[in-house]
Design an enzyme around this catalytic site. Sequence first.
Site, PDB file in Angstrom:
ATOM      1  N   HIS A  90      -5.569  -0.086 -17.711  1.00 48.21           N
ATOM      2  CA  HIS A  90      -6.514  -1.000 -18.175  1.00 48.21           C
ATOM      3  C   HIS A  90      -5.260  -2.319 -18.925  1.00 48.21           C
ATOM      4  O   HIS A  90      -6.402  -3.470 -19.549  1.00 48.21           O
ATOM      5  CB  HIS A  90      -7.479  -1.253 -18.859  1.00 48.21           C
ATOM      6  N   GLU A 283     -20.360 -10.986 -31.187  1.00 50.64           N
ATOM      7  CA  GLU A 283     -19.169 -12.073 -30.484  1.00 50.64           C
ATOM      8  C   GLU A 283     -20.367 -12.996 -29.745  1.00 50.64           C
ATOM      9  O   GLU A 283     -21.194 -13.684 -29.596  1.00 50.64           O
ATOM     10  CB  GLU A 283     -19.373 -11.007 -29.315  1.00 50.64           C
TER      11      GLU A 283
HETATM   12  C1  LIG Z   1     -12.136  -5.026 -19.084  1.00 49.46           C
HETATM   13  C2  LIG Z   1     -11.568  -4.808 -20.149  1.00 49.46           C
HETATM   14  C3  LIG Z   1     -11.931  -5.583 -21.627  1.00 49.46           C
HETATM   15  C4  LIG Z   1     -11.169  -4.876 -22.870  1.00 49.46           C
HETATM   16  N1  LIG Z   1     -11.837  -4.732 -24.025  1.00 49.46           N
HETATM   17  C5  LIG Z   1     -11.075  -4.790 -25.246  1.00 49.46           C
HETATM   18  C6  LIG Z   1     -11.552  -4.846 -26.685  1.00 49.46           C
HETATM   19  O1  LIG Z   1     -12.690  -5.312 -26.470  1.00 49.46           O
HETATM   20  N2  LIG Z   1     -10.676  -4.595 -27.383  1.00 49.46           N
HETATM   21  C7  LIG Z   1      -9.165  -4.596 -27.702  1.00 49.46           C
HETATM   22  O2  LIG Z   1      -8.896  -4.009 -28.708  1.00 49.46           O
HETATM   23  N3  LIG Z   1      -9.009  -4.408 -26.428  1.00 49.46           N
HETATM   24  C8  LIG Z   1     -10.054  -4.831 -25.273  1.00 49.46           C
HETATM   25  N4  LIG Z   1      -9.538  -3.931 -23.479  1.00 49.46           N
HETATM   26  C9  LIG Z   1      -7.419  -4.021 -23.962  1.00 49.46           C
HETATM   27  C10 LIG Z   1      -7.457  -2.430 -23.944  1.00 49.46           C
HETATM   28  O3  LIG Z   1      -7.997  -2.128 -25.000  1.00 49.46           O
HETATM   29  C11 LIG Z   1      -5.919  -1.601 -23.909  1.00 49.46           C
HETATM   30  O4  LIG Z   1      -4.981  -2.896 -22.693  1.00 49.46           O
HETATM   31  C12 LIG Z   1      -5.643  -0.269 -23.848  1.00 49.46           C
HETATM   32  O5  LIG Z   1      -4.270  -0.495 -23.651  1.00 49.46           O
HETATM   33  C13 LIG Z   1      -5.799  -0.047 -22.673  1.00 49.46           C
HETATM   34  O6  LIG Z   1      -5.841   0.875 -22.360  1.00 49.46           O
HETATM   35  P1  LIG Z   1      -5.250   2.505 -21.738  1.00 49.46           P
HETATM   36  O7  LIG Z   1      -5.605   4.047 -21.687  1.00 49.46           O
HETATM   37  O8  LIG Z   1      -6.270   2.128 -20.429  1.00 49.46           O
HETATM   38  O9  LIG Z   1      -3.668   2.246 -21.311  1.00 49.46           O
HETATM   39  P2  LIG Z   1      -2.739   1.567 -20.595  1.00 49.46           P
HETATM   40  O10 LIG Z   1      -3.150   0.374 -19.921  1.00 49.46           O
HETATM   41  O11 LIG Z   1      -2.900   3.223 -19.760  1.00 49.46           O
HETATM   42  O12 LIG Z   1      -1.534   1.618 -21.680  1.00 49.46           O
HETATM   43  C14 LIG Z   1      -1.036   0.398 -22.377  1.00 49.46           C
HETATM   44  C15 LIG Z   1       0.038   0.670 -23.290  1.00 49.46           C
HETATM   45  O13 LIG Z   1      -0.281   2.381 -24.444  1.00 49.46           O
HETATM   46  C16 LIG Z   1       0.415   3.009 -24.096  1.00 49.46           C
HETATM   47  N5  LIG Z   1       0.212   4.079 -23.777  1.00 49.46           N
HETATM   48  C17 LIG Z   1      -0.785   4.746 -23.838  1.00 49.46           C
HETATM   49  N6  LIG Z   1      -0.989   5.756 -23.966  1.00 49.46           N
HETATM   50  C18 LIG Z   1      -0.032   6.117 -24.807  1.00 49.46           C
HETATM   51  C19 LIG Z   1       0.965   7.612 -25.460  1.00 49.46           C
HETATM   52  N7  LIG Z   1      -0.246   8.302 -25.967  1.00 49.46           N
HETATM   53  N8  LIG Z   1       1.161   7.366 -26.490  1.00 49.46           N
HETATM   54  C20 LIG Z   1       1.917   5.989 -26.433  1.00 49.46           C
HETATM   55  N9  LIG Z   1       1.865   5.554 -25.134  1.00 49.46           N
HETATM   56  C21 LIG Z   1       0.219   4.903 -24.740  1.00 49.46           C
HETATM   57  C22 LIG Z   1       1.152   2.734 -22.055  1.00 49.46           C
HETATM   58  O14 LIG Z   1       2.734   3.276 -22.876  1.00 49.46           O
HETATM   59  C23 LIG Z   1       1.233   1.307 -22.616  1.00 49.46           C
HETATM   60  O15 LIG Z   1       1.955   0.498 -23.079  1.00 49.46           O
HETATM   61  C24 LIG Z   1     -10.195  -4.504 -22.654  1.00 49.46           C
HETATM   62  C25 LIG Z   1      -9.326  -4.492 -21.705  1.00 49.46           C
HETATM   63  C26 LIG Z   1      -9.934  -4.901 -19.962  1.00 49.46           C
HETATM   64  C27 LIG Z   1      -9.827  -4.070 -19.333  1.00 49.46           C
END
Ligand SMILES: Cc1cc2nc3c(=O)[nH]c(=O)nc-3n(C[C@H](O)[C@H](O)[C@H](O)COP(=O)(O)OP(=O)(O)OC[C@H]3O[C@@H](n4cnc5c(N)ncnc54)[C@H](O)[C@@H]3O)c2cc1C
Length: 567
Positions: A90, A283
Site C-alpha cells: 500500500h 483531522e
Molecule cells: C489509503 C491509504 C491510507 C494511508 N494512511 C496512512 C496513515 O494514516 N498514516 C501513515 O503513516 N501511513 C498511511 N499510509 C501509508 C502506509 O502506512 C505505508 O505505505 C505502509 O508502508 C504500507 O504498509 P504495507 O504493509 O502495505 O507495506 P508495503 O507497501 O508492502 O511496503 C512498504 C515498505 O515497507 C517495507 N517492508 C514491509 N515489510 C517489511 C519488513 N518485514 N521488513 C522490512 N521492510 C518491510 C517494504 O519493503 C517497503 O519498503 C496509507 C496508505 C494508503 C494506501
Amino acid sequence: MPPGVAAAASVMQWTPAFQVPAASAASTLATPPNFPPGISLYQQAFKNWSGEIAVDAVWTCAPNAPADVVTLANWAHANGWRIRAKGYGHNWSPLVVPNGAAGSANVLLVDTTQHLTAVTVHSGSPASVTAQAGISMDALLATLEGAGYGMTACPAPGDLSLGGVLAIGGHGTAVPARGESLTAGHTFGSVTNLVQSLTAVVWDGGSGQYVLKTFSRSDPDIRAFLVHLGRAFITEATLRTGPNKRLRCQSSYTIQANDMFAPPASAGSNSFAKLVDGSGRVEAIWFPFTTVPWLKVWSVSPSKPWFSKQQDSPYPFTFADTVAQSTSDTLAQIFAGDPGLTPTLENGEMGIVGSGLIVTGTWDLWGWSKNTLHYVKPTTLKVTANGYVILTSRANIQRVVSEFYAYYTQALTAYQNRGQYPMNGPLEIRVTGLDNPADCGVPGAVSAELSPLKPRPDHPEWDVAVWLDILTVPGTPYSEQFYKETEAWVLGNYTGSYAALRAEWSKGWGYDGTTAWANPAVLGTVIPNSYRAGQAAGDTWDTAVATLNAYDPGHVFGNTFLDGLLV
Ligand SMILES: Cc1cc2nc3c(=O)[nH]c(=O)nc-3n(C[C@H](O)[C@H](O)[C@H](O)COP(=O)(O)OP(=O)(O)OC[C@H]3O[C@@H](n4cnc5c(N)ncnc54)[C@H](O)[C@@H]3O)c2cc1C
C-alpha cells in the site's frame, strides 16, 4: 473508451493480480536458480494500492518462519538476487519495487502477510507486545484490545503490515490536549517509536552469512533499523503498549475553511490550532472549491457521552470507503475532457460526506480506540498523494496551516483561471508529537535516525509535526507540475528558526514536473540534509546509511530506487 476514461476507470477498480506457481507451464519468467525447497514460490503481478507502480510479473514467495527469510537472504546473496519485504503493497513511493519491469530483474518479493503473523501480548506493567512483521495493524490492534491495550494514534487503514508501518514511521494524529499528560505505554510520535526491540536479518561477517539478530532499543545500531525504508528485513518487533482508551470521535462540517485556516492574527475559537488545543486529536479534510472541511475531533472519554453512538468495530464511515456512482460518472467526464467539472465533483464529494454522516449516524461515535482510529478501507477512491511533515513548535500550528491554505487556494485559483484543475482530491491535515525515545520505556533508548518525527536537538522548542497531504486521481492533467510547484513552495516556506520540512516516506515527494521520486536535488540533497541538520555527529542520515550498508554489504535488501536514494 478514451484513454482518460480508461485511466480513471483503472484507478477506481482493483483487480487481484494473477498468480502462477513456479514450474507451471503458464510461467513467463525463468525460474530463479537453486531456489531453496519448502518455501512457496510463485510468479505474480505487483501493483501498489494507487496502481501507479505496476510490474507485470515478479517472483514472489511466502516464507513460513523467520528462519526461511534467513535462508532466502543467503540464497539471494549466493545467486545474485535481491529480496524485497512486501506487506500489503500500500505504499505510494517505490520502496518495494520501482514501476515497470526493469527494477524487478532478479528481484524476489517476500510476502510476510501469509505466515509471519504471530503475536504475543506480555501483560503487566509495563506491558508490551511481540509481533511478527507480517501481522496486519487490524489484527495487532484487535489482539491488543482483547488484552486491554491500545495505541494513542496509528495510520488510518488497518490493512497495513506492521513491518510496512515501521519501515516508514507510520503515524496517526495526536498531540496532548492542553493539560493532558502522556499515559505510560503510549506515544504521541510514530508507531515505530513504541519499539523496544526488533529482530532483523543481517550479514554476519564472522560466519560469512546472513543471520537473525535482535537489537535492543538502547543499541546505537537500532537507530538505522527502526525506520529504514525497506533497506533491511525485519522479522519481528516488540512494542511497548499501554492501557486501551475509549475515544469519542465527533465529525462536523460547520466551520468555514476560511475560519479554520485563518492567519494567526485573525484566528478565533474555531481555528485549527484551537481545536488541537481542545482535544489534541484532530483531522481536517478539505475538498478544494468547497467552503467547509470535514473535521474529525477525537477526545478521550472513559464513559459514553449520552448522545454518542457506540462503535464496536472499525471503519464506521462506510460512505467514504466506496466510490459513489455519481463520483465515478463525474470523474469519467473530467477525464474525458471536461476538467471544469472538478468543482462539481468536489462539492459532490463533500455532499456525500455530509449526507453519509447523517444516514449512517456516525457524526458522534464512542468506543475502544481502534474503532475510530481505523477508518480508511482499500475500497476508497484510489488517489495519489504528496506528503510532507513540518516540524515546528506548538505555538506555530495555526501559522503552518494558514500559510499552506493561503498558498494552496491561490495556486488552485491561478490554475482554474487557465481552465486547469490539477487537484481533485482533498487536502488532509493532521498533527502529531515527535518521537521521544523515552516513550518506549527502555532505559537509554535511542532515536530512529530516519524517522520523519526525529526531534531536532538544535530546536528543542519544536515539539509537534504538522502532516500535509494533497490528493488527486493519478494521471490528472497538470498534477505533476502542480506537485512540483507545491514542493518548491513548502521547501521555501517552512525554514529557519520557524520550522523544517521532511518528506512523508510513504507518499509523494521529489517531483520533477513529470513524476514523483525523481527530482535529483530533492533526492540527493534536500532529503538527506533534512536528517543531517541539527543532529549530533554520528547520528545522522549518513550514520543510518553506513549502518544499513554494514549489516547488508551485498545490498540484498534494496532496490534500484533505494540504491540511488540511500547514499
Ligand atoms: C489509503 C491509504 C491510507 C494511508 N494512511 C496512512 C496513515 O494514516 N498514516 C501513515 O503513516 N501511513 C498511511 N499510509 C501509508 C502506509 O502506512 C505505508 O505505505 C505502509 O508502508 C504500507 O504498509 P504495507 O504493509 O502495505 O507495506 P508495503 O507497501 O508492502 O511496503 C512498504 C515498505 O515497507 C517495507 N517492508 C514491509 N515489510 C517489511 C519488513 N518485514 N521488513 C522490512 N521492510 C518491510 C517494504 O519493503 C517497503 O519498503 C496509507 C496508505 C494508503 C494506501
